[in-house]
Write an enzyme that holds these catalytic residues in place. Structure first.
Site, PDB file in Angstrom:
ATOM      1  N   ASP A 111      -5.657  -7.720   1.109  1.00 36.05           N
ATOM      2  CA  ASP A 111      -5.693  -9.180   0.926  1.00 36.05           C
ATOM      3  C   ASP A 111      -6.511  -9.535  -0.313  1.00 36.05           C
ATOM      4  OD1 ASP A 111      -4.288  -9.508   3.304  1.00 36.05           O
ATOM      5  OD2 ASP A 111      -6.098  -9.822   4.504  1.00 36.05           O
TER       6      ASP A 111
ATOM      7  N   LYS B 203       1.700   3.452   2.165  1.00 32.85           N
ATOM      8  CA  LYS B 203       2.579   3.616   3.324  1.00 32.85           C
ATOM      9  C   LYS B 203       3.756   2.640   3.248  1.00 32.85           C
ATOM     10  CE  LYS B 203       2.229   3.821   8.363  1.00 32.85           C
ATOM     11  NZ  LYS B 203       2.592   2.494   8.912  1.00 32.85           N
ATOM     12  N   GLU B 204       3.440   1.392   2.909  1.00 27.89           N
ATOM     13  CA  GLU B 204       4.504   0.386   2.797  1.00 27.89           C
ATOM     14  C   GLU B 204       5.461   0.718   1.656  1.00 27.89           C
ATOM     15  OE1 GLU B 204       1.424  -3.079   4.366  1.00 27.89           O
ATOM     16  OE2 GLU B 204       1.733  -2.735   2.223  1.00 27.89           O
TER      17      GLU B 204
ATOM     18  N   ASN C 281       0.871  -1.170   0.000  1.00 25.90           N
ATOM     19  CA  ASN C 281       0.000   0.000   0.000  1.00 25.90           C
ATOM     20  C   ASN C 281       0.915   1.229   0.000  1.00 25.90           C
ATOM     21  OD1 ASN C 281       0.850   0.384   2.665  1.00 25.90           O
ATOM     22  ND2 ASN C 281      -1.027  -0.412   3.563  1.00 25.90           N
TER      23      ASN C 281
HETATM   24  N1  LIG Z   1     -12.244   4.357   0.012  1.00 26.34           N
HETATM   25  C1  LIG Z   1     -12.151   3.473  -0.987  1.00 26.34           C
HETATM   26  N2  LIG Z   1     -13.009   3.532  -2.045  1.00 26.34           N
HETATM   27  C2  LIG Z   1     -12.919   2.636  -3.044  1.00 26.34           C
HETATM   28  N3  LIG Z   1     -12.008   1.654  -3.094  1.00 26.34           N
HETATM   29  C3  LIG Z   1     -11.130   1.559  -2.082  1.00 26.34           C
HETATM   30  C4  LIG Z   1     -11.148   2.450  -0.966  1.00 26.34           C
HETATM   31  N4  LIG Z   1     -10.164   2.095  -0.110  1.00 26.34           N
HETATM   32  C5  LIG Z   1      -9.558   1.021  -0.670  1.00 26.34           C
HETATM   33  N5  LIG Z   1     -10.110   0.697  -1.847  1.00 26.34           N
HETATM   34  C6  LIG Z   1      -9.714  -0.396  -2.748  1.00 26.34           C
HETATM   35  O1  LIG Z   1      -8.912  -1.315  -2.020  1.00 26.34           O
HETATM   36  C7  LIG Z   1      -7.595  -1.370  -2.572  1.00 26.34           C
HETATM   37  C8  LIG Z   1      -6.569  -1.585  -1.461  1.00 26.34           C
HETATM   38  O2  LIG Z   1      -6.698  -0.532  -0.524  1.00 26.34           O
HETATM   39  P1  LIG Z   1      -5.496  -0.016   0.377  1.00 26.34           P
HETATM   40  O3  LIG Z   1      -4.513   0.700  -0.473  1.00 26.34           O
HETATM   41  O4  LIG Z   1      -6.117   0.725   1.494  1.00 26.34           O
HETATM   42  O5  LIG Z   1      -4.850  -1.404   0.848  1.00 26.34           O
HETATM   43  P2  LIG Z   1      -4.258  -1.850   2.276  1.00 26.34           P
HETATM   44  O6  LIG Z   1      -3.813  -0.649   3.040  1.00 26.34           O
HETATM   45  O7  LIG Z   1      -3.262  -2.920   2.040  1.00 26.34           O
HETATM   46  O8  LIG Z   1      -5.526  -2.475   2.951  1.00 26.34           O
HETATM   47  P3  LIG Z   1      -5.545  -3.389   4.265  1.00 26.34           P
HETATM   48  O9  LIG Z   1      -4.178  -3.415   4.839  1.00 26.34           O
HETATM   49  O10 LIG Z   1      -6.583  -2.730   5.142  1.00 26.34           O
HETATM   50  O11 LIG Z   1      -6.011  -4.708   3.781  1.00 26.34           O
HETATM   51  C9  LIG Z   1      -7.429  -0.069  -3.336  1.00 26.34           C
HETATM   52  O12 LIG Z   1      -6.458  -0.212  -4.348  1.00 26.34           O
HETATM   53  C10 LIG Z   1      -8.850   0.115  -3.887  1.00 26.34           C
HETATM   54  O13 LIG Z   1      -9.072  -0.706  -5.002  1.00 26.34           O
HETATM   55 MG   LIG Z   2      -2.153  -4.487   3.277  1.00 23.13          MG
END
Ligand SMILES: Nc1ncnc2c1ncn2[C@@H]1O[C@H](COP(=O)(O)OP(=O)(O)OP(=O)(O)O)[C@@H](O)[C@H]1O
Ligand SMILES: [Mg+2]
Length: 339
Positions: free
Chosen positions: A276, A208-209, A206
Protein backbone atom coordinates in the site's frame (compact mmCIF):
# COMPACT_ATOMS: atom_id res chain seq x y z
CA UNK A 1 23.43 3.75 -13.20
CA UNK A 2 23.31 7.03 -11.25
CA UNK A 3 20.58 7.24 -8.60
CA UNK A 4 18.23 10.13 -9.39
CA UNK A 5 18.37 12.98 -6.88
CA UNK A 6 14.95 12.63 -5.30
CA UNK A 7 15.39 14.97 -2.33
CA UNK A 8 13.79 17.95 -4.12
CA UNK A 9 10.86 15.71 -5.03
CA UNK A 10 9.99 15.18 -1.36
CA UNK A 11 9.19 18.91 -1.03
CA UNK A 12 6.93 18.84 -4.07
CA UNK A 13 4.54 16.21 -2.69
CA UNK A 14 2.52 18.59 -0.48
CA UNK A 15 -1.01 19.22 -1.65
CA UNK A 16 -0.89 16.96 -4.70
CA UNK A 17 -4.08 15.06 -5.35
CA UNK A 18 -4.65 11.36 -5.81
CA UNK A 19 -8.00 9.66 -6.35
CA UNK A 20 -8.23 6.15 -4.91
CA UNK A 21 -10.94 3.80 -6.05
CA UNK A 22 -11.18 0.41 -4.41
CA UNK A 23 -12.03 -1.84 -1.54
CA UNK A 24 -12.06 0.00 1.77
CA UNK A 25 -11.76 -2.22 4.83
CA UNK A 26 -11.81 -1.92 8.55
CA UNK A 27 -8.88 -3.60 10.28
CA UNK A 28 -9.85 -4.59 13.79
CA UNK A 29 -7.24 -5.77 16.31
CA UNK A 30 -8.01 -7.54 19.56
CA UNK A 31 -4.96 -7.84 21.80
CA UNK A 32 -4.69 -9.97 24.91
CA UNK A 33 -2.97 -12.78 26.72
CA UNK A 34 -3.64 -16.49 26.86
CA UNK A 35 -2.98 -18.25 30.13
CA UNK A 36 -5.21 -21.30 29.90
CA UNK A 37 -7.07 -23.68 27.67
CA UNK A 38 -10.84 -23.49 27.61
CA UNK A 39 -12.80 -26.14 29.51
CA UNK A 40 -15.38 -26.05 26.69
CA UNK A 41 -13.13 -27.02 23.79
CA UNK A 42 -9.40 -27.51 23.18
CA UNK A 43 -8.85 -23.83 22.38
CA UNK A 44 -7.02 -21.01 24.17
CA UNK A 45 -8.93 -18.47 26.25
CA UNK A 46 -7.95 -14.89 25.42
CA UNK A 47 -8.07 -12.29 28.16
CA UNK A 48 -8.58 -9.07 26.17
CA UNK A 49 -6.45 -6.06 27.12
CA UNK A 50 -6.90 -3.74 24.16
CA UNK A 51 -8.89 -3.26 20.95
CA UNK A 52 -8.02 -1.06 17.99
CA UNK A 53 -9.54 -0.08 14.67
CA UNK A 54 -7.35 0.90 11.73
CA UNK A 55 -7.79 1.67 8.05
CA UNK A 56 -7.25 -1.31 5.81
CA UNK A 57 -7.15 -1.92 2.07
CA UNK A 58 -7.71 1.17 -0.03
CA UNK A 59 -8.07 3.18 3.19
CA UNK A 60 -4.47 2.38 4.06
CA UNK A 61 -3.32 3.64 0.66
CA UNK A 62 -5.17 6.91 1.33
CA UNK A 63 -3.64 7.21 4.80
CA UNK A 64 -0.15 6.80 3.32
CA UNK A 65 -0.80 9.61 0.84
CA UNK A 66 -1.98 11.98 3.56
CA UNK A 67 1.05 11.10 5.73
CA UNK A 68 3.25 12.40 2.91
CA UNK A 69 1.34 15.68 2.71
CA UNK A 70 -0.83 14.72 -0.25
CA UNK A 71 -4.58 15.05 -0.69
CA UNK A 72 -6.30 11.70 -0.95
CA UNK A 73 -9.86 11.25 -2.14
CA UNK A 74 -11.31 7.80 -1.68
CA UNK A 75 -14.25 6.29 -3.56
CA UNK A 76 -15.57 2.92 -2.45
CA UNK A 77 -18.44 1.04 -0.84
CA UNK A 78 -19.43 0.58 2.81
CA UNK A 79 -22.51 -0.98 4.40
CA UNK A 80 -25.16 0.87 6.40
CA UNK A 81 -23.74 -0.49 9.62
CA UNK A 82 -21.71 0.39 12.68
CA UNK A 83 -18.45 -0.73 11.00
CA UNK A 84 -19.19 1.65 8.12
CA UNK A 85 -19.62 4.41 10.64
CA UNK A 86 -16.32 3.56 12.36
CA UNK A 87 -14.52 3.35 9.01
CA UNK A 88 -15.86 6.71 7.85
CA UNK A 89 -14.77 8.24 11.17
CA UNK A 90 -11.24 6.86 10.80
CA UNK A 91 -10.97 8.24 7.26
CA UNK A 92 -12.13 11.68 8.42
CA UNK A 93 -9.70 11.62 11.38
CA UNK A 94 -6.89 10.70 9.01
CA UNK A 95 -7.70 13.70 6.82
CA UNK A 96 -8.85 11.63 3.88
CA UNK A 97 -11.60 13.05 1.65
CA UNK A 98 -14.33 10.52 1.09
CA UNK A 99 -17.08 9.95 -1.42
CA UNK A 100 -18.35 6.52 -0.43
CA UNK A 101 -21.43 4.66 -1.63
CA UNK A 102 -23.51 3.21 1.16
CA UNK A 103 -25.00 -0.14 0.22
CA UNK A 104 -27.85 -1.31 2.45
CA UNK A 105 -27.48 -4.87 1.20
CA UNK A 106 -23.82 -5.33 2.06
CA UNK A 107 -21.84 -5.18 5.21
CA UNK A 108 -18.67 -3.16 5.63
CA UNK A 109 -15.62 -5.38 5.18
CA UNK A 110 -13.98 -6.00 8.54
CA UNK A 111 -10.97 -8.15 9.34
CA UNK A 112 -10.42 -8.95 12.98
CA UNK A 113 -7.00 -10.14 14.04
CA UNK A 114 -6.82 -11.74 17.44
CA UNK A 115 -3.35 -11.38 18.87
CA UNK A 116 -2.09 -13.10 22.00
CA UNK A 117 1.37 -12.22 23.32
CA UNK A 118 2.24 -10.55 19.98
CA UNK A 119 1.27 -13.65 18.04
CA UNK A 120 -1.77 -13.70 15.77
CA UNK A 121 -3.87 -16.70 16.74
CA UNK A 122 -6.84 -16.32 14.42
CA UNK A 123 -8.29 -13.91 11.87
CA UNK A 124 -12.02 -13.42 11.63
CA UNK A 125 -13.40 -11.97 8.37
CA UNK A 126 -16.78 -10.36 7.97
CA UNK A 127 -17.43 -9.40 4.38
CA UNK A 128 -19.62 -9.70 1.32
CA UNK A 129 -17.75 -10.22 -1.92
CA UNK A 130 -20.67 -10.83 -4.26
CA UNK A 131 -21.23 -8.75 -7.35
CA UNK A 132 -22.43 -5.25 -6.57
CA UNK A 133 -25.92 -4.28 -7.69
CA UNK A 134 -26.32 -2.23 -10.86
CA UNK A 135 -27.46 0.73 -8.77
CA UNK A 136 -24.33 0.67 -6.59
CA UNK A 137 -22.01 0.32 -9.58
CA UNK A 138 -23.85 3.23 -11.22
CA UNK A 139 -23.40 5.36 -8.10
CA UNK A 140 -19.67 4.54 -8.02
CA UNK A 141 -19.24 5.51 -11.66
CA UNK A 142 -21.02 8.82 -11.07
CA UNK A 143 -18.68 9.64 -8.21
CA UNK A 144 -15.60 8.76 -10.23
CA UNK A 145 -16.77 10.94 -13.11
CA UNK A 146 -17.59 13.83 -10.78
CA UNK A 147 -14.01 13.97 -9.43
CA UNK A 148 -12.16 13.29 -12.68
CA UNK A 149 -11.81 16.99 -13.44
CA UNK A 150 -9.54 17.50 -10.44
CA UNK A 151 -7.39 14.37 -10.55
CA UNK A 152 -4.53 13.44 -12.89
CA UNK A 153 -3.73 10.25 -11.02
CA UNK A 154 -6.08 7.41 -10.09
CA UNK A 155 -5.09 4.46 -7.92
CA UNK A 156 -7.16 1.29 -8.17
CA UNK A 157 -6.71 -0.62 -4.91
CA UNK A 158 -8.25 -4.01 -5.64
CA UNK A 159 -8.64 -6.38 -2.72
CA UNK A 160 -11.24 -8.45 -4.53
CA UNK A 161 -14.22 -7.36 -2.42
CA UNK A 162 -16.34 -6.25 -5.38
CA UNK A 163 -15.68 -2.58 -6.10
CA UNK A 164 -13.39 -3.26 -9.05
CA UNK A 165 -15.52 -4.44 -11.96
CA UNK A 166 -15.30 -4.33 -15.73
CA UNK A 167 -17.76 -1.42 -15.72
CA UNK A 168 -15.58 0.53 -13.30
CA UNK A 169 -12.37 -0.11 -15.24
CA UNK A 170 -14.08 0.82 -18.54
CA UNK A 171 -15.29 4.05 -16.95
CA UNK A 172 -11.79 4.88 -15.67
CA UNK A 173 -10.26 4.25 -19.07
CA UNK A 174 -12.81 6.60 -20.64
CA UNK A 175 -12.25 9.52 -18.23
CA UNK A 176 -10.84 12.87 -19.17
CA UNK A 177 -8.75 14.50 -16.46
CA UNK A 178 -7.79 18.13 -15.82
CA UNK A 179 -5.10 18.08 -18.51
CA UNK A 180 -7.71 16.92 -21.05
CA UNK A 181 -6.07 13.54 -21.25
CA UNK A 182 -6.96 10.36 -19.45
CA UNK A 183 -5.79 10.40 -15.83
CA UNK A 184 -2.96 7.94 -15.26
CA UNK A 185 -4.32 4.69 -13.85
CA UNK A 186 -2.21 2.76 -11.33
CA UNK A 187 -3.46 -0.65 -10.24
CA UNK A 188 -2.55 -2.78 -7.23
CA UNK A 189 -3.94 -6.02 -8.65
CA UNK A 190 -5.90 -8.93 -7.31
CA UNK A 191 -4.94 -11.96 -9.44
CA UNK A 192 -8.52 -13.14 -10.15
CA UNK A 193 -9.25 -9.77 -11.75
CA UNK A 194 -6.24 -9.51 -14.09
CA UNK A 195 -8.38 -9.44 -17.22
CA UNK A 196 -10.03 -6.25 -16.02
CA UNK A 197 -6.77 -4.27 -16.06
CA UNK A 198 -6.13 -4.16 -19.81
CA UNK A 199 -4.51 -0.94 -21.10
CA UNK A 200 -3.90 0.64 -17.69
CA UNK A 201 -0.78 2.72 -17.15
CA UNK A 202 1.01 1.06 -14.26
CA UNK A 203 0.49 -2.21 -12.43
CA UNK A 204 2.19 -2.82 -9.05
CA UNK A 205 1.91 -6.56 -8.25
CA UNK A 206 4.10 -8.27 -5.69
CA UNK A 207 6.12 -11.26 -6.89
CA UNK A 208 3.35 -13.75 -6.14
CA UNK A 209 0.66 -11.70 -7.86
CA UNK A 210 2.94 -11.12 -10.85
CA UNK A 211 3.64 -14.84 -11.11
CA UNK A 212 -0.06 -15.70 -10.93
CA UNK A 213 -0.98 -13.16 -13.58
CA UNK A 214 1.83 -14.19 -15.89
CA UNK A 215 1.42 -17.93 -15.49
CA UNK A 216 5.17 -18.15 -14.79
CA UNK A 217 7.39 -17.39 -11.85
CA UNK A 218 8.65 -13.86 -11.26
CA UNK A 219 11.35 -15.21 -8.96
CA UNK A 220 12.81 -18.00 -11.12
CA UNK A 221 16.46 -18.24 -12.26
CA UNK A 222 15.88 -15.64 -14.99
CA UNK A 223 14.48 -13.14 -12.50
CA UNK A 224 11.27 -11.17 -13.09
CA UNK A 225 11.80 -10.55 -16.84
CA UNK A 226 9.94 -13.58 -18.24
CA UNK A 227 6.91 -12.96 -16.01
CA UNK A 228 6.95 -9.27 -16.88
CA UNK A 229 7.00 -10.07 -20.60
CA UNK A 230 3.90 -12.23 -20.18
CA UNK A 231 2.12 -9.52 -18.18
CA UNK A 232 2.85 -6.89 -20.82
CA UNK A 233 1.48 -9.27 -23.44
CA UNK A 234 -1.61 -10.12 -21.43
CA UNK A 235 -2.49 -6.61 -20.28
CA UNK A 236 -0.91 -4.23 -22.74
CA UNK A 237 -0.11 -2.01 -19.76
CA UNK A 238 2.43 0.80 -20.25
CA UNK A 239 4.62 0.13 -17.22
CA UNK A 240 5.04 -2.42 -14.52
CA UNK A 241 6.48 -2.31 -11.01
CA UNK A 242 6.95 -5.73 -9.46
CA UNK A 243 7.70 -5.52 -5.74
CA UNK A 244 10.11 -8.18 -4.55
CA UNK A 245 9.99 -7.91 -0.77
CA UNK A 246 13.52 -7.81 0.69
CA UNK A 247 14.91 -7.79 -2.89
CA UNK A 248 13.33 -4.41 -3.56
CA UNK A 249 11.45 -3.81 -6.78
CA UNK A 250 11.78 -4.34 -10.51
CA UNK A 251 10.67 -1.38 -12.62
CA UNK A 252 9.71 -2.03 -16.23
CA UNK A 253 9.23 0.98 -18.45
CA UNK A 254 8.42 -1.50 -21.19
CA UNK A 255 8.96 -5.25 -21.69
CA UNK A 256 12.64 -4.68 -22.48
CA UNK A 257 13.49 -1.76 -20.22
CA UNK A 258 13.93 -3.10 -16.72
CA UNK A 259 15.78 -1.97 -13.63
CA UNK A 260 16.21 -3.48 -10.23
CA UNK A 261 15.92 -1.06 -7.30
CA UNK A 262 17.44 -2.70 -4.20
CA UNK A 263 16.52 -2.26 -0.55
CA UNK A 264 18.93 -1.46 2.27
CA UNK A 265 19.65 -3.87 5.05
CA UNK A 266 17.47 -3.01 8.02
CA UNK A 267 15.64 -4.59 10.90
CA UNK A 268 12.27 -5.60 9.55
CA UNK A 269 9.38 -5.62 12.01
CA UNK A 270 6.24 -5.85 9.94
CA UNK A 271 5.88 -6.02 6.17
CA UNK A 272 2.08 -5.60 6.38
CA UNK A 273 0.93 -2.77 4.18
CA UNK A 274 4.28 -2.23 2.42
CA UNK A 275 2.52 -2.73 -0.91
CA UNK A 276 0.00 0.00 0.00
CA UNK A 277 2.88 2.35 0.83
CA UNK A 278 4.53 1.60 -2.52
CA UNK A 279 1.51 2.46 -4.67
CA UNK A 280 0.59 5.46 -2.50
CA UNK A 281 4.07 7.00 -2.73
CA UNK A 282 4.41 6.19 -6.41
CA UNK A 283 1.06 7.83 -7.18
CA UNK A 284 1.75 10.96 -5.14
CA UNK A 285 5.21 11.41 -6.67
CA UNK A 286 3.71 11.09 -10.16
CA UNK A 287 1.03 13.62 -9.20
CA UNK A 288 3.92 15.94 -8.27
CA UNK A 289 5.33 15.53 -11.77
CA UNK A 290 8.11 13.06 -11.00
CA UNK A 291 9.51 10.73 -13.62
CA UNK A 292 8.72 7.07 -13.05
CA UNK A 293 12.20 6.01 -11.90
CA UNK A 294 12.38 8.80 -9.29
CA UNK A 295 8.86 7.94 -8.11
CA UNK A 296 9.79 4.27 -7.75
CA UNK A 297 13.01 5.02 -5.87
CA UNK A 298 11.03 7.24 -3.51
CA UNK A 299 8.40 4.51 -3.05
CA UNK A 300 11.16 2.05 -2.24
CA UNK A 301 12.49 4.35 0.49
CA UNK A 302 8.99 4.84 1.90
CA UNK A 303 8.33 1.09 1.98
CA UNK A 304 11.66 0.56 3.74
CA UNK A 305 10.57 2.99 6.47
CA UNK A 306 7.23 1.25 6.88
CA UNK A 307 8.58 -2.31 7.20
CA UNK A 308 10.85 -1.16 10.03
CA UNK A 309 7.77 -0.19 12.09
CA UNK A 310 5.17 -2.33 13.83
CA UNK A 311 1.70 -2.65 12.24
CA UNK A 312 0.54 -1.12 8.95
CA UNK A 313 2.56 2.08 9.39
CA UNK A 314 3.12 5.12 7.18
CA UNK A 315 6.19 7.15 6.18
CA UNK A 316 6.34 10.90 6.87
CA UNK A 317 8.10 13.54 4.79
CA UNK A 318 10.68 13.91 7.57
CA UNK A 319 11.40 10.18 7.72
CA UNK A 320 11.70 10.09 3.93
CA UNK A 321 14.21 12.93 3.91
CA UNK A 322 16.22 11.17 6.59
CA UNK A 323 16.17 7.87 4.69
CA UNK A 324 17.29 9.53 1.45
CA UNK A 325 20.09 11.45 3.18
CA UNK A 326 21.28 8.27 4.80
CA UNK A 327 21.36 6.34 1.52
CA UNK A 328 21.43 8.84 -1.35
CA UNK A 329 22.95 6.32 -3.75
CA UNK A 330 21.90 2.81 -4.48
CA UNK A 331 23.03 0.26 -6.97
CA UNK A 332 20.29 0.35 -9.59
CA UNK A 333 20.94 -2.50 -11.94
CA UNK A 334 19.72 -2.84 -15.52
CA UNK A 335 18.03 -6.19 -15.98
CA UNK A 336 18.62 -8.01 -19.21
CA UNK A 337 17.02 -11.12 -20.60
CA UNK A 338 19.42 -14.03 -20.78
CA UNK A 339 19.77 -14.92 -24.45
N1 LIG B 1 12.46 -7.35 4.22
C1 LIG B 1 12.43 -6.15 3.63
N2 LIG B 1 13.49 -5.29 3.74
C2 LIG B 1 13.45 -4.09 3.15
N3 LIG B 1 12.42 -3.64 2.42
C3 LIG B 1 11.36 -4.44 2.27
C4 LIG B 1 11.29 -5.74 2.86
N4 LIG B 1 10.10 -6.30 2.55
C5 LIG B 1 9.45 -5.38 1.79
N5 LIG B 1 10.19 -4.28 1.60
C6 LIG B 1 9.83 -3.09 0.82
O1 LIG B 1 8.43 -3.09 0.61
C7 LIG B 1 8.13 -3.18 -0.78
C8 LIG B 1 6.86 -4.01 -1.00
O2 LIG B 1 7.06 -5.29 -0.42
P1 LIG B 1 6.32 -6.60 -0.93
O3 LIG B 1 6.87 -6.98 -2.26
O4 LIG B 1 6.42 -7.58 0.17
O5 LIG B 1 4.83 -6.05 -1.13
P2 LIG B 1 3.41 -6.73 -0.80
O6 LIG B 1 3.55 -8.22 -0.80
O7 LIG B 1 2.40 -6.14 -1.70
O8 LIG B 1 3.16 -6.22 0.66
P3 LIG B 1 1.77 -6.28 1.46
O9 LIG B 1 0.80 -7.06 0.65
O10 LIG B 1 2.15 -6.92 2.78
O11 LIG B 1 1.40 -4.86 1.64
C9 LIG B 1 9.38 -3.78 -1.41
O12 LIG B 1 9.45 -3.42 -2.78
C10 LIG B 1 10.47 -3.11 -0.56
O13 LIG B 1 10.69 -1.79 -0.96
MG1 LIG C 1 0.12 -6.06 -1.84
Amino acid sequence: MITPNILPLVDRLAGRRVMIVGDVMLDHYTFGTVTRISPEAPVPVLQVSDEQYRLGGAGNVARNIVALGGQALIIGVIGSDQDGHVLTGLLKDAGVQTDLVQDDRRRTTRKTRIIAQNQQIVRVDREHTETLSKAVVGALLEKVAAHAQTHDIVVVSDYGKGVVTRALMDALRALTGPSRVRPRILVDPKPVNYDLYKDVDILTPNAKEASEGAGRSATGPDGPLPAAAELFKRLNCAQLLITLGAQGMALFEGPEKARLIPTFARKVFDVTGAGDTVIATLALALAAGADLLSAAVLANHAAGIVVAQVGAATASVEALREAINKNPDMHIEELRALA
